[in-house]
Design a protein around this motif. Structure first.
Motif, mmCIF file in Angstrom:
data_model
loop_
_atom_site.group_PDB
_atom_site.id
_atom_site.type_symbol
_atom_site.label_atom_id
_atom_site.label_comp_id
_atom_site.label_asym_id
_atom_site.label_seq_id
_atom_site.Cartn_x
_atom_site.Cartn_y
_atom_site.Cartn_z
ATOM 1 N N UNK A 97 -86.112 96.912 36.867
ATOM 2 C CA UNK A 97 -85.024 96.744 35.905
ATOM 3 C C UNK A 97 -85.448 97.305 34.556
ATOM 4 N N UNK A 98 -84.481 97.877 33.882
ATOM 5 C CA UNK A 98 -84.766 98.459 32.568
ATOM 6 C C UNK A 98 -85.016 97.340 31.559
ATOM 7 N N UNK A 99 -86.034 97.532 30.725
ATOM 8 C CA UNK A 99 -86.276 96.560 29.660
ATOM 9 C C UNK A 99 -85.021 96.412 28.818
ATOM 10 N N UNK A 100 -84.739 95.187 28.411
ATOM 11 C CA UNK A 100 -83.574 94.976 27.557
ATOM 12 C C UNK A 100 -82.365 94.553 28.359
ATOM 13 N N UNK A 101 -81.540 95.542 28.778
ATOM 14 C CA UNK A 101 -80.276 95.152 29.428
ATOM 15 C C UNK A 101 -80.414 94.919 30.930
ATOM 16 N N UNK A 102 -81.632 95.083 31.481
ATOM 17 C CA UNK A 102 -81.894 94.757 32.889
ATOM 18 C C UNK A 102 -81.128 95.635 33.875
ATOM 19 N N UNK A 103 -80.685 96.813 33.440
ATOM 20 C CA UNK A 103 -80.018 97.737 34.361
ATOM 21 C C UNK A 103 -80.911 98.036 35.558
ATOM 22 N N UNK A 104 -80.275 98.110 36.726
ATOM 23 C CA UNK A 104 -81.010 98.450 37.950
ATOM 24 C C UNK A 104 -81.450 99.923 37.880
ATOM 25 N N UNK A 105 -82.764 100.151 37.855
ATOM 26 C CA UNK A 105 -83.254 101.531 37.783
ATOM 27 C C UNK A 105 -84.128 101.891 38.983
ATOM 28 N N UNK A 106 -84.166 101.018 39.973
ATOM 29 C CA UNK A 106 -84.933 101.334 41.171
ATOM 30 C C UNK A 106 -85.486 100.071 41.784
ATOM 31 N N UNK A 107 -86.551 100.240 42.556
ATOM 32 C CA UNK A 107 -87.164 99.078 43.174
ATOM 33 C C UNK A 107 -87.959 99.465 44.398
ATOM 34 N N UNK A 108 -88.441 98.439 45.075
ATOM 35 C CA UNK A 108 -89.146 98.630 46.340
ATOM 36 C C UNK A 108 -88.434 97.781 47.393
ATOM 37 N N UNK A 109 -88.056 98.418 48.481
ATOM 38 C CA UNK A 109 -87.435 97.717 49.610
ATOM 39 C C UNK A 109 -88.373 97.856 50.795
ATOM 40 N N UNK A 110 -88.677 96.725 51.410
ATOM 41 C CA UNK A 110 -89.540 96.766 52.590
ATOM 42 C C UNK A 110 -88.706 96.623 53.845
#
Ligand SMILES: [Zn+2]
Length: 283
Positions: free
Chosen positions: A202-215
């Motif tokens: 999540x992006x610092x501040x507004x917590x926008x979804x900017x990626x992640x890890x999915x297993x």
């Protein structure tokens, strides 16, 4: 793509993919993780239940049918069935091998391979992250977060835009990064109970979804919805869960004593795609 019955100018207020219309009037229960995958791992057991283990999202055990968020209209949900199919194909292939191999006490067998659309698989990873964001099931530091989804992410999910070269799926190429798992065969629980997971970026501040890890099936897939700056030294700092990864592989293979289990990912773009082989040792 499955045909959709949405209308061009209708934006269902509850559908997170409504940015450019195309919604149908009915909202559908979008599974947090594909229903077909839940069926694969639970052998269609009628008594099986599922829940999120982070205390948010679906907080109590429910039947797989109800492990859903009402965050996509039917048209947009149906349009993503190819993504679910790609994930199911990947998991089915690795799970069968893992169940036969039994952490090394079973049979590794002969060379085997499967071909999977990397484009569809990449969209499945994005869909899982976006559905969790829209369904209020993401946490950061133990707290529930309300994570906005970028319009760009929706365009990519719905195949309306090409992925920028620096964005997208990535897999482990550095054994010292524990956040991108790459061994689907030495932890039998990844073929039975512990077969999926999601960690957002999540992006610092507004917590926008900017990626992640999915297993899935014991393998971690990173996804970036921004340029993570692979050429910069900061990319390889421990704080980055995508460190030491390669982008959009054409081949992921696991090799034991010269015998390979290989996933061939096909891609519609014309970027360079690398191969990665994980050499295993029987313990
Ligand atoms: Zn929609």
């Amino acid at each position: 793509m499955t045909t959709t019955t949405g209308s061009a100018d209708f934006k269902h207020p509850k559908c997170y993919a409504n940015t450019e219309g195309g919604c149908s009037t009915r909202i559908s229960g979008e599974h947090f993780v594909s229903h077909s995958l839940i069926r694969l791992y639970t052998f269609d057991d009628p008594n099986v239940t599922i829940q999120h283990d982070n205390g948010f999202g679906v907080r109590h055990p429910v039947s797989p049918r109800r492990f859903v968020a009402n965050v996509l209209c039917e048209a947009h949900n149906n349009g993503l069935s190819d993504a679910d199919a790609a994930a199911l194909k990947f998991a089915t292939f690795l799970r069968e091998i893992a169940l036969r191999y039994q952490n090394g006490s079973g049979d590794w067998g002969v060379n085997e391979s499967v071909e999977i659309s990397g484009d569809d698989f990449q969209r499945w990873v994005l869909k899982l992250l976006a559905t969790h964001a829209a369904g209020n099931a993401l946490t950061a530091n133990g707290e529930l977060v309300k994570s906005p989804i970028l319009d760009d992410s929706i365009h990519l999910l719905l195949n309306r835009a090409a992925w920028p070269t620096t964005w997208g799926l990535c897999v482990a190429a550095d054994a010292t990064n524990p956040e991108l798992k790459f061994d689907p065969f030495s932890r039998i629980e990844t073929a039975t109970d512990n077969w999926w997971g999601v960690t957002p970026m999540l992006k610092n501040g507004d917590q926008t979804l900017i990626g992640g890890v999915v297993e899935l099936a014991g393998v971690g897939f990173g996804l970036s919805l921004y340029n993570p700056g692979r050429e910069l030294p900061e990319f390889n700092l421990p704080a980055n869960p995508l460190r030491g990864s390669i982008r959009r592989p054409s081949v992921m293979a696991w090799e034991l004593k010269g015998v390979r289990k290989q996933v061939n990912f096909t891609w519609d773009d014309h970027h360079e795609h690398k191969n990665i082989t994980y050499t295993m040792q029987r313990s």
